[in-house]
Design a protein around this motif. Structure first.
Motif, mmCIF file in Angstrom:
data_model
loop_
_atom_site.group_PDB
_atom_site.id
_atom_site.type_symbol
_atom_site.label_atom_id
_atom_site.label_comp_id
_atom_site.label_asym_id
_atom_site.label_seq_id
_atom_site.Cartn_x
_atom_site.Cartn_y
_atom_site.Cartn_z
ATOM 1 N N TYR A 1 0.833 -1.208 0.000
ATOM 2 C CA TYR A 1 0.000 0.000 0.000
ATOM 3 C C TYR A 1 0.864 1.253 0.000
ATOM 4 C CZ TYR A 1 -3.852 -3.083 1.172
ATOM 5 O OH TYR A 1 -4.788 -4.082 1.143
ATOM 6 N N ASP A 2 0.230 2.383 -0.298
ATOM 7 C CA ASP A 2 0.914 3.658 -0.151
ATOM 8 C C ASP A 2 1.099 3.945 1.337
ATOM 9 O OD1 ASP A 2 -1.601 4.437 0.753
ATOM 10 O OD2 ASP A 2 -1.866 6.012 -0.711
ATOM 11 N N ALA B 1 -0.222 6.010 3.340
ATOM 12 C CA ALA B 1 -1.457 6.257 4.094
ATOM 13 C C ALA B 1 -2.349 5.018 4.170
ATOM 14 C CB ALA B 1 -2.223 7.420 3.468
ATOM 15 N N GLU C 1 -4.093 3.749 1.862
ATOM 16 C CA GLU C 1 -5.342 4.010 1.135
ATOM 17 C C GLU C 1 -5.369 3.373 -0.246
ATOM 18 O OE1 GLU C 1 -5.869 8.236 1.019
ATOM 19 O OE2 GLU C 1 -6.195 8.374 3.178
ATOM 20 N N TYR C 2 -4.224 3.330 -0.913
ATOM 21 C CA TYR C 2 -4.142 2.835 -2.292
ATOM 22 C C TYR C 2 -2.986 1.855 -2.396
ATOM 23 C CZ TYR C 2 -6.940 7.019 -2.964
ATOM 24 O OH TYR C 2 -7.906 7.979 -2.856
#
Length: 118
Positions: free
Chosen positions: A89-90, A92, A94-95
């Motif tokens: 993931y990134d 954060a 989130e993505y």
């Protein structure tokens, strides 16, 4: 920092090994409730012992050739089949990560579960 001569796959595999060994303090490790219920009797003491057994099994598991990034494996804990999957993931969470080989832009999440949880 990993040596620049490593291939992307080798770099990702080494970063994933750090997660499995408990050496990546930025990674998240999740054990599903279903797996925990299968390898413990539900008491807090039993759950703690079961978590330790699961993490030891993850650290010591072997990989087949179809997992060159060492991001997926199946193993047993007290006779119960289990598996783990590492996702990228990134920062954060989130993505998906744009570059799983770059630890400075990637957070790893290892989910340890029963195969039925997949």
């Amino acid at each position: 920092m990993l040596a620049p001569s490593l291939s992307t796959t080798e770099t990702i595999a080494k970063l994933n090994d750090r997660v499995r060994q408990g050496l990546d303090c930025q990674a998240r490790i999740v054990i599903t409730a279903n797996l925990l219920a299968q390898v413990s009797d539900g008491t807090p003491r039993s759950q703690i012992i079961a978590q330790a057994k699961v993490l030891r099994a993850v650290r010591n598991c072997t990989f087949s050739s179809d997992s060159p990034e060492r991001d997926l494996a199946f193993f047993e804990v007290d006779g119960k089949r289990a598996c783990f999957k590492i996702d990228y993931y990134d920062l954060a969470l989130e993505y998906g990560s744009d570059d799983p080989a770059d630890a400075s832009v990637t957070r790893r999440v290892m989910t340890i579960m029963s195969p039925q949880d997949m």
